[in-house]
Design a protein around this motif. Structure first.
Motif, PDB file in Angstrom:
ATOM      1  N   CYS A 104       0.845  -1.198   0.000  1.00 17.73           N
ATOM      2  CA  CYS A 104       0.000   0.000   0.000  1.00 17.73           C
ATOM      3  C   CYS A 104       0.882   1.250   0.000  1.00 17.73           C
ATOM      4  O   CYS A 104       1.772   1.392   0.839  1.00 17.73           O
ATOM      5  CB  CYS A 104      -0.901  -0.003   1.233  1.00 17.73           C
ATOM      6  SG  CYS A 104      -1.810   1.536   1.390  1.00 17.73           S
ATOM      7  N   CYS A 152       0.406   5.686   7.459  1.00 10.71           N
ATOM      8  CA  CYS A 152      -0.849   5.135   7.982  1.00 10.71           C
ATOM      9  C   CYS A 152      -0.680   4.585   9.392  1.00 10.71           C
ATOM     10  O   CYS A 152       0.162   3.720   9.637  1.00 10.71           O
ATOM     11  CB  CYS A 152      -1.342   4.025   7.051  1.00 10.71           C
ATOM     12  SG  CYS A 152      -2.886   3.313   7.611  1.00 10.71           S
ATOM     13  N   CYS A 158      -0.054  -5.020   4.632  1.00 11.13           N
ATOM     14  CA  CYS A 158      -0.021  -3.791   3.828  1.00 11.13           C
ATOM     15  C   CYS A 158       1.303  -3.630   3.091  1.00 11.13           C
ATOM     16  O   CYS A 158       1.386  -2.890   2.116  1.00 11.13           O
ATOM     17  CB  CYS A 158      -0.277  -2.577   4.716  1.00 11.13           C
ATOM     18  SG  CYS A 158      -1.743  -2.754   5.736  1.00 11.13           S
ATOM     19  N   CYS A 217      -8.281  -0.570   0.706  1.00 10.77           N
ATOM     20  CA  CYS A 217      -7.570  -0.681   1.986  1.00 10.77           C
ATOM     21  C   CYS A 217      -7.832  -2.066   2.566  1.00 10.77           C
ATOM     22  O   CYS A 217      -8.962  -2.547   2.537  1.00 10.77           O
ATOM     23  CB  CYS A 217      -8.076   0.390   2.962  1.00 10.77           C
ATOM     24  SG  CYS A 217      -7.433   0.194   4.626  1.00 10.77           S
ATOM     25  N   PHE A 218      -6.783  -2.698   3.129  1.00 14.34           N
ATOM     26  CA  PHE A 218      -6.936  -4.040   3.695  1.00 14.34           C
ATOM     27  C   PHE A 218      -7.800  -4.060   4.952  1.00 14.34           C
ATOM     28  O   PHE A 218      -8.157  -5.129   5.442  1.00 14.34           O
ATOM     29  CB  PHE A 218      -5.563  -4.656   3.980  1.00 14.34           C
ATOM     30  CG  PHE A 218      -4.827  -5.040   2.725  1.00 14.34           C
ATOM     31  CD1 PHE A 218      -5.402  -5.912   1.806  1.00 14.34           C
ATOM     32  CD2 PHE A 218      -3.570  -4.528   2.456  1.00 14.34           C
ATOM     33  CE1 PHE A 218      -4.743  -6.260   0.643  1.00 14.34           C
ATOM     34  CE2 PHE A 218      -2.898  -4.872   1.293  1.00 14.34           C
ATOM     35  CZ  PHE A 218      -3.484  -5.737   0.385  1.00 14.34           C
TER      36      PHE A 218
HETATM   37  S1  SF4 Z   1      -4.428  -0.072   6.666  1.00 18.04           S
HETATM   38 FE1  SF4 Z   1      -5.174   0.413   4.617  1.00 18.04          FE
HETATM   39  S2  SF4 Z   1      -4.413   2.454   4.174  1.00 18.04           S
HETATM   40 FE2  SF4 Z   1      -3.278   1.716   5.956  1.00 18.04          FE
HETATM   41  S3  SF4 Z   1      -1.435   0.838   5.072  1.00 18.04           S
HETATM   42 FE3  SF4 Z   1      -2.917  -0.825   5.252  1.00 18.04          FE
HETATM   43  S4  SF4 Z   1      -3.973  -0.913   3.287  1.00 18.04           S
HETATM   44 FE4  SF4 Z   1      -2.905   1.051   3.415  1.00 18.04          FE
END
Ligand code: SF4
Ligand SMILES: Nc1ncnc2c1ncn2[C@@H]1O[C@H](COP(=O)(O)OP(=O)(O)OP(=O)(O)O)[C@@H](O)[C@H]1O
Ligand SMILES: [Mg+2]
Length: 324
Positions: free
Chosen positions: A283, A289, A296, A314-315
């Protein structure tokens, strides 16, 4: 409602000595007839590259690597240059940030609108003048001022002229790329209100590109949020305001002051948009984040529907089922 524009898996890179800058990757969204879509994100997230890719205005070192762009049944990625020249302006018009400064100081604004009409349509000069007067009235400028020169107009009026020019060949879609940036807040609000009014009156489809979330939420029907070359969330404006799911979308909302709630604590998102030559693996928002997990880093989340017409990449969205 019918889709006027369908963008599917659009990927555009810029060649740099360090390797390709992956400015736009796998971007998919649609714009419905009569809809105003806001495309937002911080500087360098790829908004202008999306707009220029739709219009095939990407020049070396940029190139569209893959993807589909369908404008009301016309395939713009594979269209011939001669075909594209007809489509630009007549089917899609752009109002760039510099539009008001792009007016030629030595010609009257009326002559410039007339010339742009005559370049694309086989009508008489008199008909083009009549249309120019109608367009000026439509954007709130006295039709008799068609003989005035750009220096006789304020910034806001020049921006209205740029909108009149964009409307001159009755396009199906207008893309406004930060076209009110640089205007004072009051004039900006007037120009935006004018665009909303024209959208309703003419049943126009408009993409408003901006980094200004309150501006976009105040007028757009749907919003696509871009981060580091990807769309991370795409939904109706009320869903974005009341049920934003992506940590970046939430961060943008938290970083926006609320005039109706002066007590609101404004918190900016730590860090910056990554260099798109070497974005983080997995990601792209990972480094900023607060919810980042092991998964991710291992894979890139896809844009999935979390509910009808609300897509998130988003996971954290474990329940999301179907891919766009
Ligand atoms: S929680 Fe969602 S936005 Fe945050 S790093 Fe993981 S995939 Fe990306
Ligand atoms: N000619 C170029 N060569 C190399 N990289 C480029 C080029 N043009 C754009 N980029 C890169 O592509 C990415 C997206 O740029 P783009 O201008 O589309 O962003 P943007 O969201 O419109 O930003 P802004 O809000 O500042 O206008 C950026 O990382 C930028 O550095
Ligand atoms: Mg831009």
């Amino acid at each position: 409602m019918k889709n006027i524009l369908t963008v599917k898996n659009l990927t555009t890179h810029y060649d740099t000595p360090q390797g390709p800058a992956r400015a736009v990757e796998n971007v998919s969204f649609t714009v419905k007839k009569g809809e105003m879509l806001g495309l937002i994100g911080e500087s360098g997230c790829g908004k202008t590259t999306v707009a220029q890719s739709i219009l095939r205005l990407i020049e070396y070192p940029g190139k569209i690597v893959t993807g589909e762009v369908d404008l009301d049944g016309k395939d713009l990625v594979n269209a011939k240059t001669s075909e594209l020249e007809k489509i630009r302006w007549k089917d899609i018009a752009v109002i760039p940030q510099s539009a008001m400064n792009a007016l030629n100081p030595v010609y009257s604004i009326g002559d410039q609108i007339i010339e742009s009409i005559l370049l694309h349509e086989n009508i008489s000069r008199k008909e083009a003048l009549n249309r120019t007067k109608t367009l000026l009235e439509l954007v709130g400028i006295d039709k008799d001022r068609w003989k005035s020169y750009p220096h006789e107009f304020s910034g806001g009026m020049k921006q209205r002229v740029a909108i009149a020019m964009a409307l001159s060949c009755s396009p199906k879609l207008i893309i406004s790329d930060e076209s009110t940036t640089g205007l004072d807040v009051l004039t900006q609000a007037q120009v935006i209100a004018l665009m909303k009014d024209l959208q309703r009156k003419l049943d126009l489809s408009i993409i408003i590109i901006s980094h200004d979330l309150p501006l976009v939420t105040s007028i757009c029907d749907r919003i696509a949020i871009m981060y580091a070359g990807k769309i991370v969330e795409w939904a109706g404006t009320s869903n974005i305001l009341q049920d934003a799911r992506h940590p970046y979308s939430k961060g943008l909302l938290d970083a926006t002051p609320d005039l109706a709630n002066p007590e609101k604590k404004v918190v900016s998102i730590p860090g910056t948009v990554p260099n798109l030559v070497s974005p983080p693996e997995g990601c792209r928002f990972r480094d900023r984040c607060q919810y980042a997990m092991e998964t991710c880093a291992a894979a890139e989340p896809e844009l999935v529907a979390v509910k009808s017409e609300h897509y998130v990449s988003c996971f954290l969205e474990k329940g999301a089922k179907y891919v766009l």
